[in-house]
Enzyme design. Structure first.
Site, PDB file in Angstrom:
ATOM      1  N   VAL A  65      -2.102   0.283 -13.886  1.00 54.27           N
ATOM      2  CA  VAL A  65      -0.827   0.118 -13.019  1.00 54.27           C
ATOM      3  C   VAL A  65      -0.286  -1.459 -13.094  1.00 54.27           C
ATOM      4  CG1 VAL A  65      -0.311   0.208 -10.571  1.00 54.27           C
ATOM      5  CG2 VAL A  65      -1.898   1.953 -11.375  1.00 54.27           C
ATOM      6  N   SER A 142      -2.930  -2.624   3.686  1.00 58.27           N
ATOM      7  CA  SER A 142      -4.431  -3.030   4.213  1.00 58.27           C
ATOM      8  C   SER A 142      -4.063  -3.810   5.442  1.00 58.27           C
ATOM      9  CB  SER A 142      -5.215  -4.096   3.091  1.00 58.27           C
ATOM     10  OG  SER A 142      -6.411  -4.510   3.737  1.00 58.27           O
ATOM     11  N   TYR A 155      -4.374 -11.675  -1.616  1.00 57.08           N
ATOM     12  CA  TYR A 155      -4.529 -10.365  -1.452  1.00 57.08           C
ATOM     13  C   TYR A 155      -3.608 -10.058  -0.002  1.00 57.08           C
ATOM     14  CZ  TYR A 155      -6.574  -5.680  -0.380  1.00 57.08           C
ATOM     15  OH  TYR A 155      -6.667  -4.271  -0.221  1.00 57.08           O
ATOM     16  N   LYS A 159      -0.340  -7.562   0.316  1.00 58.20           N
ATOM     17  CA  LYS A 159      -0.481  -6.276   1.064  1.00 58.20           C
ATOM     18  C   LYS A 159       0.721  -6.297   2.177  1.00 58.20           C
ATOM     19  CE  LYS A 159      -3.292  -3.711  -0.824  1.00 58.20           C
ATOM     20  NZ  LYS A 159      -3.059  -2.303  -1.515  1.00 58.20           N
TER      21      LYS A 159
END
Length: 256
Positions: A65, A142, A155, A159
């Site tokens: 991806v 998330s 991260y 997100k």
């Protein structure tokens, strides 16, 4: 209720384990033809075999991806083989961790390649394919994208970007009846959290922060994704659905 996705073609990234695998299985149970992609062909094949054994229809496509050409080709190829694309679930993710003062630029950017770039490439491809017939896109964010999490700066930022990107996609897709929504998990019992949750003390401490008193199961996330992907959510777009046992609803205090 059965057959909620009867006749639909669904594409799910990161479908070899965890939430992605549970979603593929759940979609197939509701009548969808499911195409799952990921980097590890063996894991994908195991999920497909389980679906087929239970009477469902599924296929696996090996694709990274985080590589635009591979992911776009996987989605477009699935639509060509099956005649259409009705549902896309951008579930694949990757992350690095460490304190801000020591994280390198390469590690910082690595958080965005799959979660943000992949979500963009997938959503763009799906919107083109769904332009004439409509469809549903569900993007996975998330709790780290809504609350600060130490040592997870990259991260968390990635997100968070998924959430607002999805709102824009929802606004742009609405005239063509393309719905775009976001599911926000917290801690879910998956291979990605196995290391942390295998430590009993860490698991207990984690569960103390969750009002329902336990971590989530992949099938519980799959049920939420199913709802947003189905016609039952025909008037839902641009929404963010927290599926976290109440974790994001409470303020953690010294008395909590």
């Amino acid at each position: 209720m059965a057959g909620r996705l009867q006749g639909k073609v669904a594409f799910i990234s990161g479908g070899g384990s965890g939430i992605g695998a549970a979603t593929a299985i759940r979609f197939a149970q509701e009548g969808a033809t499911v195409v799952i992609c990921g980097r590890r062909k063996g894991m994908l094949d195991e999920v497909v075999a389980r679906i087929v054994q239970d009477g469902g229809a599924a296929e696996a496509v090996q694709a990274d991806v985080g590589i635009e050409a591979e992911y776009v080709a996987a989605i477009e190829g699935a639509a060509q083989r099956h005649g259409k694309l009705d549902i896309l679930v951008n579930n694949a993710m990757a992350y690095t961790w460490g304190p801000i003062e020591s994280i390198g630029t390469e590690d910082w950017r690595a958080n965005f390649t799959t979660s943000v770039d992949g979500t963009f490439w997938g959503t763009r491809s799906a919107m083109r394919l769904m332009k004439d017939s409509g469809g549903a896109i569900v993007n996975l964010s998330s709790i780290c994208g809504t609350l600060g999490s130490p040592w997870m700066a990259g991260y968390s930022a990635a997100k968070a970007a998924v959430i607002n990107f999805s709102r824009v996609a929802a606004a742009e897709g609405a005239p063509n009846n393309i719905r775009v929504n976001v599911v926000i998990p917290a801690v879910v019992d998956t291979p990605g959290t196995a290391g942390m949750l295998s430590d009993e003390a860490a698991r207990r401490n984690t569960e103390k922060l969750i009002p329902l008193g336990r971590v989530g199961r992949p099938d519980e996330l799959a049920n939420a994704i199913l709802f947003l992907a189905s016609d039952e959510a025909s008037y839902v777009t641009g929404a963010t659905l927290a599926v976290d046992g109440g974790r994001s609803a409470v303020l953690v205090t010294a008395l909590g």
